[in-house]
Scaffold this motif. Structure first.
Motif, mmCIF file in Angstrom:
data_model
loop_
_atom_site.group_PDB
_atom_site.id
_atom_site.type_symbol
_atom_site.label_atom_id
_atom_site.label_comp_id
_atom_site.label_asym_id
_atom_site.label_seq_id
_atom_site.Cartn_x
_atom_site.Cartn_y
_atom_site.Cartn_z
ATOM 1 N N HIS A 68 3.365 7.479 9.091
ATOM 2 C CA HIS A 68 2.648 8.411 8.207
ATOM 3 C C HIS A 68 1.302 7.830 7.785
ATOM 4 O O HIS A 68 1.075 6.626 7.859
ATOM 5 C CB HIS A 68 3.485 8.677 6.951
ATOM 6 N N ASP A 102 -0.767 7.262 4.368
ATOM 7 C CA ASP A 102 -0.397 7.253 2.952
ATOM 8 C C ASP A 102 -1.117 8.375 2.208
ATOM 9 O O ASP A 102 -2.212 8.791 2.587
ATOM 10 C CB ASP A 102 -0.734 5.891 2.311
ATOM 11 N N HIS A 105 1.072 4.296 9.753
ATOM 12 C CA HIS A 105 1.735 3.008 9.548
ATOM 13 C C HIS A 105 3.184 3.218 9.140
ATOM 14 O O HIS A 105 3.601 4.335 8.815
ATOM 15 C CB HIS A 105 1.003 2.207 8.466
HETATM 16 FE FE LIG Z 1 3.008 4.197 3.480
#
Ligand SMILES: [Fe+2]
Length: 290
Positions: A104, A106, A243
């Motif tokens: 995803h 962030d 990540h």
């Molecule tokens: Fe994350």
């Protein structure tokens, strides 16, 4: 695997970031490769200060968003589990620490207000497991685009608006999975709640959203992973690179997720964002940088 698609090798979209020596080198490598690792940051304050230095003259806002620990994750997961299913049958959930994370960007719940920089500072790694992975969405789309069976997925990602909202927290706007921000920065997004815009093309668009998911999962599960040690920080272009980390069960592992907004960001909030109740900031968008 979806009907009509076959496995393809997307492992090279995952990468191990280079270790760099200072903020200027981190900035350069971030711009060209999407991520870099620095070492020797002994506390959270130094990590935040280093992140600001990486953004340099473009820095607008930076701060620790949350501490990723098993206890903190379990507390948030319990709060999110109480939230209702939305009108489309989607339900928010946070996976147990023991599971490999979904890749995803962030701050995905916040749409345009998501940070364009992410700094993951490791205070203490897991005794076992918890290795990190990164996926370059720009590279992944390029790989899909040259494969006859996947080119239509790349076209969809680059051209068709979808809904990036989390269940029950609408963003009030739609955008393609991949786009170029007004600042010129590439943005390619993935998170577990992507959905087509509701309407006549919804069913057809679901097949493309699912195949994008399939490609992201394949990149995660076939590419390299890497260990980050205490005092190290992964500096990430949060627009371009997804990540996550492998599962672990170490209650002492601690990583700080530091969010940074530069003048390249599409929009910048003026206060902390709440990922448990991800309401959008009630603020006008900042003017785009030139
Ligand atoms: Fe994350």
């Amino acid at each position: 695997m979806s009907k009509g698609s076959r496995a393809m090798d997307v492992s090279s979209a995952s990468f191990i970031p280079r270790r760099v020596a200072g903020a200027a080198e981190a900035r350069a490598v971030l711009a060209s490769e999407g991520a870099a690792i620095v070492t020797g940051l002994c506390d959270e304050r130094s990590a935040v200060a280093f992140g600001r230095e990486v953004m340099g003259d473009k820095a607008v806002r930076i701060g620790t968003q949350f501490e990723a620990t098993k206890a903190h994750g379990e507390k948030e997961a319990a709060q999110v589990a109480m939230q209702p299913v939305d009108s489309r049958g989607r339900k928010r959930s946070m996976a147990p620490t023991e599971e490999r994370m979904v890749a995803h960007n962030d701050g995905f719940a916040f749409g345009d207000y998501a940070p364009d920089h992410l700094f993951l500072w490791c205070e203490r790694p897991a005794a076992r497991g918890g290795d990190s992975f990164l996926i370059d969405t720009s590279r992944l789309l390029d790989l899909l685009a040259v494969d006859p069976e996947w080119a239509a997925v790349a076209d969809f990602c680059r051209g068709i608006d979808i809904d990036h909202s989390e269940p029950n927290y609408p963003q009030g706007m739609h955008a393609p999975i991949a786009r170029t921000a007004p600042s010129g920065r590439f943005q390619g997004r993935y998170h577990p709640y992507l959905a087509p815009v509701e309407g006549p093309s919804e069913a057809e668009h679901w097949t493309f959203v699912r195949r994008w998911e399939e490609a992201v999962v394949a990149a995660r599960d076939t590419g390299p992973m890497f260990r980050v040690d205490a005092g190290e920080m992964i500096c990430i272009d949060n627009y371009r690179v997804l990540h996550g980390r492998d599962g672990h069960s170490d209650p002492l592992r601690k990583v700080c997720s530091i969010w940074g907004w530069s003048t390249d960001a599409v929009a910048v909030p003026d206060g902390p964002l709440d990922i448990v109740v991800p309401k959008l900031p009630k603020l006008p968008k900042l003017p785009m940088s030139a």
